[in-house]
Design an enzyme around this catalytic site. Sequence first.
Site, PDB file in Angstrom:
ATOM      1  CB  SER A 246      56.462  -3.081 -24.393  1.00  0.00           C
ATOM      2  OG  SER A 246      55.445  -3.130 -25.369  1.00  0.00           O
ATOM      3  CE  LYS A 247      56.765   5.354 -24.877  1.00  0.00           C
ATOM      4  NZ  LYS A 247      56.460   5.940 -23.600  1.00  0.00           N
ATOM      5  NE  ARG A 248      54.054  -4.715 -28.108  1.00  0.00           N
ATOM      6  CZ  ARG A 248      53.153  -5.609 -27.710  1.00  0.00           C
ATOM      7  NH1 ARG A 248      51.891  -5.450 -28.044  1.00  0.00           N
ATOM      8  NH2 ARG A 248      53.502  -6.639 -26.978  1.00  0.00           N
ATOM      9  N   GLY A 250      51.243   1.807 -24.164  1.00  0.00           N
ATOM     10  CA  GLY A 250      50.898   3.128 -23.635  1.00  0.00           C
ATOM     11  C   GLY A 250      52.033   3.685 -22.806  1.00  0.00           C
TER      12      GLY A 250
END
Length: 472
Positions: A246-248, A250
Amino acid sequence: MTDTPSGAPVVTRIAPSPTGYMHIGTARTALFNWLFARHHGGRFLLRIEDTDRARSTDEATQAIFRGMTWLGLDWDGDAVSQFARADRHAEVAQAMLAEGKAYKCFATQQEIAAYREAARAEGRSTLYRSAWRDADPATFPDAPFAIRVKAPQEGNTVIHDAVQGDVTIRNSELDDMICLRSDGTPTYMLAVVVDDHDMGVTHAIRGDDHLTNAARQQMIYDAMGWQVPVWAHIPLIHGPDGKKLSKRHGALGVEEYQDMGFPAAAMRNYLARLGWSHGDDEFFTDAQACEWFDLGGIGKSPARLDMKKLENLSGQHMAACDDAALTAEIETYLAAADLPALSQAQKDGLERAMYCLKDRARTFPQLLEKAHFILASRPFEPDEKSAGSLDAVSRGILTELTPQLQTATWNRDTLEQVVTQVAEANDTKLGKVAQPLRAALAGRTVSPSVFDMMLVIGREETNLRLKDATDA
Ligand code: GLU
Protein backbone atom coordinates in the site's frame (compact mmCIF):
# COMPACT_ATOMS: atom_id res chain seq x y z
CA MET A 1 4.48 -26.06 -18.68
CA THR A 2 6.18 -23.66 -21.03
CA ASP A 3 5.00 -25.27 -24.21
CA THR A 4 1.71 -24.14 -25.63
CA PRO A 5 -1.03 -26.76 -25.49
CA SER A 6 -1.42 -26.70 -29.26
CA GLY A 7 2.25 -26.33 -30.09
CA ALA A 8 1.53 -22.85 -31.52
CA PRO A 9 4.01 -20.01 -30.94
CA VAL A 10 3.81 -18.37 -27.53
CA VAL A 11 1.54 -15.33 -27.21
CA THR A 12 1.32 -13.43 -23.93
CA ARG A 13 -0.34 -10.18 -23.01
CA ILE A 14 -0.66 -7.53 -20.37
CA ALA A 15 -4.22 -6.38 -19.90
CA PRO A 16 -4.28 -3.37 -17.58
CA SER A 17 -7.46 -1.55 -16.60
CA PRO A 18 -6.87 2.16 -17.15
CA THR A 19 -8.33 3.42 -13.91
CA GLY A 20 -5.45 5.43 -12.43
CA TYR A 21 -1.68 5.42 -12.60
CA MET A 22 0.33 2.41 -13.77
CA HIS A 23 0.87 0.25 -10.70
CA ILE A 24 4.24 -1.31 -10.03
CA GLY A 25 2.52 -4.70 -9.86
CA THR A 26 1.18 -4.19 -13.38
CA ALA A 27 4.70 -3.34 -14.52
CA ARG A 28 6.02 -6.52 -12.94
CA THR A 29 3.29 -8.62 -14.58
CA ALA A 30 3.98 -6.92 -17.92
CA LEU A 31 7.69 -7.67 -17.54
CA PHE A 32 7.08 -11.36 -16.80
CA ASN A 33 4.85 -11.66 -19.88
CA TRP A 34 7.37 -9.76 -21.98
CA LEU A 35 10.29 -11.91 -20.81
CA PHE A 36 8.33 -15.10 -21.35
CA ALA A 37 7.35 -14.11 -24.89
CA ARG A 38 10.85 -12.90 -25.77
CA HIS A 39 12.39 -16.07 -24.30
CA HIS A 40 10.21 -18.20 -26.58
CA GLY A 41 10.50 -15.93 -29.61
CA GLY A 42 6.75 -15.34 -29.30
CA ARG A 43 4.53 -12.28 -29.26
CA PHE A 44 3.72 -9.95 -26.39
CA LEU A 45 0.46 -8.02 -26.71
CA LEU A 46 -1.09 -5.06 -24.92
CA ARG A 47 -4.80 -4.82 -24.28
CA ILE A 48 -6.37 -1.89 -22.52
CA GLU A 49 -9.30 -3.21 -20.49
CA ASP A 50 -11.45 -0.14 -20.79
CA THR A 51 -14.81 -1.89 -20.74
CA ASP A 52 -15.75 -0.19 -17.50
CA ARG A 53 -16.59 3.21 -18.97
CA ALA A 54 -17.25 4.85 -15.63
CA ARG A 55 -13.77 4.08 -14.32
CA SER A 56 -11.59 4.13 -17.44
CA THR A 57 -9.88 7.36 -18.38
CA ASP A 58 -7.78 8.38 -21.32
CA GLU A 59 -5.23 9.88 -18.96
CA ALA A 60 -4.78 6.46 -17.30
CA THR A 61 -4.36 4.81 -20.71
CA GLN A 62 -1.66 7.35 -21.57
CA ALA A 63 0.06 6.62 -18.24
CA ILE A 64 0.16 2.92 -19.20
CA PHE A 65 1.70 3.72 -22.60
CA ARG A 66 4.25 6.01 -20.94
CA GLY A 67 5.13 3.43 -18.27
CA MET A 68 5.51 0.61 -20.77
CA THR A 69 7.59 2.79 -23.07
CA TRP A 70 9.86 3.97 -20.27
CA LEU A 71 10.38 0.40 -19.12
CA GLY A 72 11.22 -0.63 -22.67
CA LEU A 73 8.49 -3.28 -22.70
CA ASP A 74 7.71 -3.09 -26.38
CA TRP A 75 4.51 -4.79 -27.38
CA ASP A 76 3.79 -6.37 -30.72
CA GLY A 77 1.22 -4.77 -32.98
CA ASP A 78 -1.21 -2.08 -31.89
CA ALA A 79 -2.64 -1.90 -28.40
CA VAL A 80 -6.14 -3.38 -28.38
CA SER A 81 -9.04 -1.50 -26.80
CA GLN A 82 -11.37 -3.94 -25.10
CA PHE A 83 -14.27 -1.53 -25.28
CA ALA A 84 -13.94 -1.30 -29.06
CA ARG A 85 -14.62 -5.04 -29.26
CA ALA A 86 -17.98 -4.95 -27.47
CA ASP A 87 -19.87 -6.16 -30.58
CA ARG A 88 -17.70 -9.23 -30.82
CA HIS A 89 -18.23 -9.96 -27.11
CA ALA A 90 -22.01 -9.75 -27.62
CA GLU A 91 -21.72 -12.05 -30.63
CA VAL A 92 -20.06 -14.73 -28.46
CA ALA A 93 -22.76 -14.36 -25.82
CA GLN A 94 -25.37 -14.91 -28.54
CA ALA A 95 -23.46 -17.94 -29.80
CA MET A 96 -23.50 -19.50 -26.33
CA LEU A 97 -27.20 -18.77 -26.16
CA ALA A 98 -27.82 -20.43 -29.51
CA GLU A 99 -25.84 -23.48 -28.40
CA GLY A 100 -27.82 -23.79 -25.18
CA LYS A 101 -24.71 -23.06 -23.12
CA ALA A 102 -26.23 -19.86 -21.85
CA TYR A 103 -29.75 -18.68 -21.19
CA LYS A 104 -31.90 -15.59 -21.04
CA CYS A 105 -32.52 -14.35 -17.52
CA PHE A 106 -35.36 -11.89 -17.05
CA ALA A 107 -34.82 -11.37 -13.34
CA THR A 108 -34.77 -7.73 -12.32
CA GLN A 109 -32.30 -6.17 -9.86
CA GLN A 110 -35.02 -6.07 -7.24
CA GLU A 111 -35.83 -9.76 -7.66
CA ILE A 112 -32.18 -10.71 -7.36
CA ALA A 113 -31.76 -8.55 -4.27
CA ALA A 114 -34.89 -10.11 -2.73
CA TYR A 115 -33.55 -13.62 -3.52
CA ARG A 116 -30.32 -12.85 -1.73
CA GLU A 117 -32.08 -11.28 1.19
CA ALA A 118 -34.22 -14.37 1.66
CA ALA A 119 -31.24 -16.72 1.24
CA ARG A 120 -29.36 -14.78 3.91
CA ALA A 121 -32.32 -14.90 6.27
CA GLU A 122 -32.60 -18.66 5.78
CA GLY A 123 -28.87 -19.20 6.15
CA ARG A 124 -28.54 -20.53 2.57
CA SER A 125 -25.82 -19.63 0.07
CA THR A 126 -26.47 -16.19 -1.38
CA LEU A 127 -25.18 -17.27 -4.80
CA TYR A 128 -27.99 -16.36 -7.12
CA ARG A 129 -29.72 -19.28 -8.85
CA SER A 130 -31.91 -17.97 -11.62
CA ALA A 131 -35.24 -19.67 -12.11
CA TRP A 132 -34.94 -18.85 -15.84
CA ARG A 133 -32.19 -21.43 -16.39
CA ASP A 134 -34.67 -24.19 -17.09
CA ALA A 135 -37.70 -22.09 -17.96
CA ASP A 136 -39.85 -22.87 -20.95
CA PRO A 137 -39.27 -20.26 -23.70
CA ALA A 138 -43.05 -20.07 -24.06
CA THR A 139 -43.10 -18.35 -20.67
CA PHE A 140 -40.57 -15.65 -21.63
CA PRO A 141 -41.93 -12.15 -21.10
CA ASP A 142 -41.40 -9.36 -23.59
CA ALA A 143 -38.83 -7.65 -21.37
CA PRO A 144 -35.11 -6.96 -21.25
CA PHE A 145 -32.94 -9.94 -20.29
CA ALA A 146 -29.39 -10.67 -19.37
CA ILE A 147 -27.51 -13.64 -20.82
CA ARG A 148 -26.14 -15.98 -18.19
CA VAL A 149 -23.70 -18.83 -18.74
CA LYS A 150 -24.84 -22.19 -17.43
CA ALA A 151 -22.35 -23.06 -14.74
CA PRO A 152 -21.67 -26.73 -14.09
CA GLN A 153 -23.71 -27.62 -11.01
CA GLU A 154 -21.84 -30.64 -9.79
CA GLY A 155 -18.24 -31.67 -9.42
CA ASN A 156 -15.18 -29.45 -9.44
CA THR A 157 -13.35 -27.12 -11.74
CA VAL A 158 -9.60 -27.60 -11.72
CA ILE A 159 -7.27 -24.82 -12.71
CA HIS A 160 -3.95 -26.25 -13.88
CA ASP A 161 -1.69 -23.43 -12.91
CA ALA A 162 1.98 -23.23 -13.85
CA VAL A 163 2.78 -21.41 -10.60
CA GLN A 164 0.16 -22.57 -8.10
CA GLY A 165 -0.16 -26.17 -9.27
CA ASP A 166 -3.65 -27.66 -9.56
CA VAL A 167 -6.24 -25.51 -7.84
CA THR A 168 -9.64 -27.10 -7.32
CA ILE A 169 -12.79 -25.04 -7.03
CA ARG A 170 -16.12 -26.62 -6.15
CA ASN A 171 -18.67 -25.94 -8.85
CA SER A 172 -21.26 -25.35 -6.16
CA GLU A 173 -19.36 -22.11 -5.53
CA LEU A 174 -19.82 -20.89 -9.09
CA ASP A 175 -22.94 -19.06 -10.16
CA ASP A 176 -24.44 -18.67 -13.60
CA MET A 177 -22.58 -15.49 -14.23
CA ILE A 178 -23.91 -12.81 -16.50
CA CYS A 179 -21.92 -12.40 -19.70
CA LEU A 180 -24.19 -9.91 -21.45
CA ARG A 181 -26.14 -7.39 -19.40
CA SER A 182 -29.74 -6.51 -20.15
CA ASP A 183 -28.55 -3.25 -21.72
CA GLY A 184 -26.51 -5.30 -24.21
CA THR A 185 -23.10 -4.50 -22.73
CA PRO A 186 -20.65 -7.36 -22.14
CA THR A 187 -19.28 -8.11 -18.69
CA TYR A 188 -15.61 -7.96 -17.96
CA MET A 189 -15.46 -11.73 -17.43
CA LEU A 190 -16.75 -12.41 -20.94
CA ALA A 191 -14.62 -9.73 -22.56
CA VAL A 192 -11.37 -11.12 -21.11
CA VAL A 193 -12.02 -14.61 -22.42
CA VAL A 194 -13.16 -13.54 -25.89
CA ASP A 195 -10.21 -11.19 -26.26
CA ASP A 196 -7.65 -13.69 -25.03
CA HIS A 197 -9.08 -16.27 -27.41
CA ASP A 198 -9.23 -13.95 -30.41
CA MET A 199 -5.77 -12.56 -29.73
CA GLY A 200 -4.41 -16.10 -29.66
CA VAL A 201 -3.12 -15.80 -26.10
CA THR A 202 -1.43 -19.05 -25.14
CA HIS A 203 -0.26 -18.08 -21.64
CA ALA A 204 -2.13 -15.86 -19.20
CA ILE A 205 0.45 -14.71 -16.68
CA ARG A 206 -1.22 -12.39 -14.17
CA GLY A 207 -1.71 -11.59 -10.50
CA ASP A 208 -3.14 -14.31 -8.29
CA ASP A 209 -6.03 -12.03 -7.41
CA HIS A 210 -7.44 -13.37 -10.68
CA LEU A 211 -7.22 -17.02 -9.69
CA THR A 212 -10.91 -17.40 -8.83
CA ASN A 213 -11.79 -15.52 -12.03
CA ALA A 214 -9.95 -18.25 -13.91
CA ALA A 215 -12.48 -20.84 -12.76
CA ARG A 216 -15.34 -18.70 -14.02
CA GLN A 217 -13.52 -17.82 -17.23
CA GLN A 218 -12.87 -21.50 -17.85
CA MET A 219 -16.67 -21.97 -18.03
CA ILE A 220 -16.76 -19.73 -21.09
CA TYR A 221 -13.83 -21.50 -22.72
CA ASP A 222 -15.61 -24.79 -22.17
CA ALA A 223 -18.94 -23.47 -23.40
CA MET A 224 -17.30 -22.27 -26.61
CA GLY A 225 -15.08 -25.33 -26.97
CA TRP A 226 -12.01 -23.12 -26.96
CA GLN A 227 -8.53 -24.05 -25.81
CA VAL A 228 -7.87 -22.77 -22.27
CA PRO A 229 -4.54 -20.89 -22.07
CA VAL A 230 -1.78 -21.97 -19.72
CA TRP A 231 -2.57 -20.15 -16.50
CA ALA A 232 0.22 -18.70 -14.39
CA HIS A 233 -1.06 -16.75 -11.40
CA ILE A 234 1.76 -14.93 -9.70
CA PRO A 235 1.68 -13.91 -6.02
CA LEU A 236 1.13 -10.21 -5.51
CA ILE A 237 3.90 -7.92 -4.29
CA HIS A 238 3.91 -7.20 -0.56
CA GLY A 239 5.42 -4.40 1.48
CA PRO A 240 8.66 -4.91 3.45
CA ASP A 241 6.53 -5.87 6.47
CA GLY A 242 4.88 -8.73 4.56
CA LYS A 243 1.52 -6.95 4.39
CA LYS A 244 -0.37 -6.19 1.20
CA LEU A 245 1.43 -3.44 -0.68
CA SER A 246 0.00 0.00 0.00
CA LYS A 247 0.89 3.66 -0.26
CA ARG A 248 2.45 3.69 3.20
CA HIS A 249 5.14 1.24 2.00
CA GLY A 250 6.37 3.69 -0.62
CA ALA A 251 5.83 4.51 -4.25
CA LEU A 252 3.23 2.42 -6.10
CA GLY A 253 3.21 4.17 -9.46
CA VAL A 254 5.75 3.29 -12.11
CA GLU A 255 6.23 6.95 -12.97
CA GLU A 256 7.25 7.71 -9.40
CA TYR A 257 10.21 5.38 -9.87
CA GLN A 258 11.08 7.12 -13.10
CA ASP A 259 10.91 10.47 -11.30
CA MET A 260 13.16 9.16 -8.53
CA GLY A 261 15.76 8.64 -11.26
CA PHE A 262 16.18 4.89 -11.55
CA PRO A 263 17.41 3.66 -14.93
CA ALA A 264 14.86 1.51 -16.77
CA ALA A 265 17.33 -1.38 -17.05
CA ALA A 266 17.73 -1.43 -13.27
CA MET A 267 13.98 -1.31 -12.81
CA ARG A 268 13.57 -4.29 -15.13
CA ASN A 269 16.24 -6.24 -13.28
CA TYR A 270 14.66 -5.39 -9.94
CA LEU A 271 11.10 -6.17 -11.03
CA ALA A 272 12.24 -9.48 -12.48
CA ARG A 273 13.64 -10.40 -9.08
CA LEU A 274 10.35 -9.51 -7.41
CA GLY A 275 8.91 -12.97 -7.48
CA TRP A 276 11.20 -14.72 -9.94
CA SER A 277 14.68 -16.08 -9.48
CA HIS A 278 17.42 -17.77 -11.42
CA GLY A 279 19.79 -19.42 -8.95
CA ASP A 280 21.53 -16.77 -6.87
CA ASP A 281 21.68 -14.22 -9.67
CA GLU A 282 20.77 -10.71 -8.53
CA PHE A 283 22.35 -8.46 -11.14
CA PHE A 284 21.66 -9.37 -14.74
CA THR A 285 21.12 -7.87 -18.16
CA ASP A 286 17.99 -8.00 -20.30
CA ALA A 287 19.64 -10.55 -22.55
CA GLN A 288 20.32 -12.82 -19.59
CA ALA A 289 16.79 -12.37 -18.22
CA CYS A 290 15.32 -13.23 -21.62
CA GLU A 291 17.52 -16.28 -21.85
CA TRP A 292 16.76 -17.52 -18.33
CA PHE A 293 13.12 -16.61 -17.80
CA ASP A 294 10.78 -19.50 -17.18
CA LEU A 295 7.57 -20.00 -15.23
CA GLY A 296 9.28 -22.56 -13.01
CA GLY A 297 11.42 -19.76 -11.50
CA ILE A 298 8.36 -17.90 -10.18
CA GLY A 299 7.98 -18.25 -6.42
CA LYS A 300 4.79 -19.25 -4.67
CA SER A 301 5.01 -16.74 -1.87
CA PRO A 302 4.68 -12.99 -2.28
CA ALA A 303 7.86 -11.03 -2.93
CA ARG A 304 8.55 -8.02 -0.73
CA LEU A 305 9.34 -4.56 -1.97
CA ASP A 306 12.92 -3.68 -1.04
CA MET A 307 14.13 -0.19 -1.92
CA LYS A 308 17.69 -0.92 -0.77
CA LYS A 309 17.93 -3.72 -3.27
CA LEU A 310 16.55 -1.53 -6.04
CA GLU A 311 19.09 1.20 -5.23
CA ASN A 312 21.85 -1.33 -5.17
CA LEU A 313 20.93 -2.77 -8.56
CA SER A 314 20.46 0.72 -9.90
CA GLY A 315 24.02 1.65 -8.94
CA GLN A 316 25.36 -1.46 -10.60
CA HIS A 317 23.42 -0.84 -13.79
CA MET A 318 24.64 2.75 -14.01
CA ALA A 319 28.23 1.66 -13.49
CA ALA A 320 27.88 -0.94 -16.21
CA CYS A 321 26.18 1.38 -18.70
CA ASP A 322 27.89 2.86 -21.72
CA ASP A 323 28.66 6.59 -21.14
CA ALA A 324 26.77 7.94 -24.14
CA ALA A 325 23.74 5.75 -23.44
CA LEU A 326 23.70 6.84 -19.81
CA THR A 327 23.90 10.50 -20.81
CA ALA A 328 20.98 10.00 -23.18
CA GLU A 329 18.97 8.31 -20.45
CA ILE A 330 19.66 11.19 -18.10
CA GLU A 331 18.33 13.59 -20.72
CA THR A 332 15.13 11.53 -20.89
CA TYR A 333 14.93 11.55 -17.11
CA LEU A 334 15.26 15.34 -16.96
CA ALA A 335 12.50 15.79 -19.52
CA ALA A 336 10.18 13.33 -17.76
CA ALA A 337 10.80 14.98 -14.40
CA ASP A 338 10.18 18.43 -15.90
CA LEU A 339 13.68 19.58 -15.06
CA PRO A 340 15.74 21.94 -17.26
CA ALA A 341 17.28 20.25 -20.29
CA LEU A 342 21.05 20.06 -20.76
CA SER A 343 22.80 22.41 -23.18
CA GLN A 344 25.04 20.82 -25.77
CA ALA A 345 28.10 21.87 -23.75
CA GLN A 346 26.68 20.35 -20.57
CA LYS A 347 25.85 17.17 -22.41
CA ASP A 348 29.37 16.90 -23.82
CA GLY A 349 30.85 17.63 -20.42
CA LEU A 350 28.64 15.06 -18.74
CA GLU A 351 29.62 12.40 -21.21
CA ARG A 352 33.32 13.18 -20.78
CA ALA A 353 32.99 13.06 -16.99
CA MET A 354 30.73 10.03 -16.94
CA TYR A 355 33.54 7.58 -16.25
CA CYS A 356 34.12 9.16 -12.83
CA LEU A 357 30.45 9.89 -12.06
CA LYS A 358 28.70 6.64 -12.69
CA ASP A 359 30.56 4.36 -10.35
CA ARG A 360 29.02 5.34 -7.02
CA ALA A 361 25.70 7.00 -7.79
CA ARG A 362 22.52 5.00 -7.26
CA THR A 363 20.07 7.32 -8.93
CA PHE A 364 20.23 10.01 -11.61
CA PRO A 365 19.78 12.85 -9.07
CA GLN A 366 22.75 11.51 -7.12
CA LEU A 367 24.79 11.36 -10.29
CA LEU A 368 23.76 14.88 -11.25
CA GLU A 369 24.70 16.20 -7.83
CA LYS A 370 28.15 14.72 -8.27
CA ALA A 371 28.25 16.26 -11.75
CA HIS A 372 27.81 19.80 -10.45
CA PHE A 373 31.49 20.53 -11.21
CA ILE A 374 30.91 19.93 -14.91
CA LEU A 375 27.36 21.21 -15.25
CA ALA A 376 27.74 24.55 -13.45
CA SER A 377 29.79 27.34 -15.00
CA ARG A 378 32.23 29.48 -13.12
CA PRO A 379 32.40 31.54 -11.13
CA PHE A 380 30.16 29.54 -8.83
CA GLU A 381 29.31 29.99 -5.23
CA PRO A 382 30.59 27.12 -3.11
CA ASP A 383 27.80 25.72 -0.96
CA GLU A 384 28.02 26.25 2.78
CA LYS A 385 29.69 22.96 3.56
CA SER A 386 32.46 23.28 1.01
CA ALA A 387 32.94 27.02 1.67
CA GLY A 388 33.96 26.01 5.19
CA SER A 389 37.13 24.41 3.89
CA LEU A 390 38.24 27.58 2.11
CA ASP A 391 39.73 29.36 5.12
CA ALA A 392 42.75 31.67 4.92
CA VAL A 393 45.27 28.87 5.48
CA SER A 394 43.72 26.67 2.82
CA ARG A 395 43.55 29.52 0.38
CA GLY A 396 47.26 30.08 1.00
CA ILE A 397 47.95 26.48 0.11
CA LEU A 398 45.88 26.77 -3.06
CA THR A 399 47.79 29.92 -4.00
CA GLU A 400 50.98 27.93 -3.68
CA LEU A 401 49.57 25.12 -5.79
CA THR A 402 48.38 27.30 -8.66
CA PRO A 403 51.74 28.07 -10.37
CA GLN A 404 52.77 24.43 -10.10
CA LEU A 405 49.62 23.34 -11.90
CA GLN A 406 50.34 25.83 -14.63
CA THR A 407 53.44 23.94 -15.67
CA ALA A 408 52.66 20.35 -14.66
CA THR A 409 52.16 17.71 -17.30
CA TRP A 410 48.41 17.13 -17.34
CA ASN A 411 48.14 13.52 -16.36
CA ARG A 412 47.00 11.73 -13.22
CA ASP A 413 50.44 10.72 -11.93
CA THR A 414 51.92 14.19 -12.23
CA LEU A 415 48.88 15.89 -10.75
CA GLU A 416 48.98 13.51 -7.78
CA GLN A 417 52.68 14.20 -7.31
CA VAL A 418 52.21 17.96 -7.42
CA VAL A 419 49.38 17.97 -4.89
CA THR A 420 51.22 15.54 -2.59
CA GLN A 421 54.35 17.69 -2.68
CA VAL A 422 52.42 20.82 -1.77
CA ALA A 423 50.85 18.94 1.13
CA GLU A 424 54.24 17.75 2.32
CA ALA A 425 55.75 21.22 1.99
CA ASN A 426 52.99 22.50 4.25
CA ASP A 427 53.43 19.66 6.66
CA THR A 428 49.91 18.47 6.18
CA LYS A 429 48.02 15.48 4.76
CA LEU A 430 46.86 15.12 1.18
CA GLY A 431 43.27 15.42 2.38
CA LYS A 432 43.94 18.87 3.80
CA VAL A 433 44.85 20.07 0.33
CA ALA A 434 42.23 18.01 -1.47
CA GLN A 435 39.38 19.49 0.57
CA PRO A 436 39.85 23.15 -0.39
CA LEU A 437 40.87 22.07 -3.86
CA ARG A 438 37.56 20.21 -4.16
CA ALA A 439 35.73 23.30 -2.89
CA ALA A 440 37.47 25.41 -5.53
CA LEU A 441 36.84 22.97 -8.37
CA ALA A 442 33.32 21.85 -7.52
CA GLY A 443 31.93 24.19 -4.88
CA ARG A 444 30.49 21.01 -3.37
CA THR A 445 31.64 18.33 -0.98
CA VAL A 446 30.13 15.66 -3.24
CA SER A 447 32.19 15.27 -6.39
CA PRO A 448 34.56 12.89 -8.13
CA SER A 449 38.18 12.92 -6.95
CA VAL A 450 40.05 16.21 -7.41
CA PHE A 451 42.33 14.52 -9.93
CA ASP A 452 39.46 13.29 -12.04
CA MET A 453 37.90 16.75 -11.97
CA MET A 454 41.14 18.39 -13.07
CA LEU A 455 41.59 15.89 -15.86
CA VAL A 456 38.03 16.41 -17.08
CA ILE A 457 37.96 20.22 -17.00
CA GLY A 458 41.60 20.74 -18.09
CA ARG A 459 44.40 23.05 -17.03
CA GLU A 460 42.95 26.36 -18.04
CA GLU A 461 39.61 25.89 -16.32
CA THR A 462 41.34 24.46 -13.23
CA ASN A 463 43.45 27.56 -12.90
CA LEU A 464 40.50 29.89 -13.38
CA ARG A 465 38.58 28.10 -10.65
CA LEU A 466 41.55 28.24 -8.29
CA LYS A 467 41.84 31.95 -9.00
CA ASP A 468 38.12 32.45 -8.26
CA ALA A 469 38.56 30.67 -4.93
CA THR A 470 41.75 32.37 -3.84
CA ASP A 471 40.69 35.86 -4.96
CA ALA A 472 37.43 35.65 -3.06
N1 GLU B 1 -7.58 -5.99 -16.22
C1 GLU B 1 -7.07 -6.85 -15.19
C2 GLU B 1 -6.25 -6.03 -14.22
O1 GLU B 1 -5.88 -4.91 -14.51
C3 GLU B 1 -6.20 -7.97 -15.73
C4 GLU B 1 -6.99 -9.09 -16.25
C5 GLU B 1 -6.17 -10.25 -16.72
O2 GLU B 1 -4.92 -10.18 -16.73
O3 GLU B 1 -6.78 -11.24 -17.09
O4 GLU B 1 -5.98 -6.51 -13.14
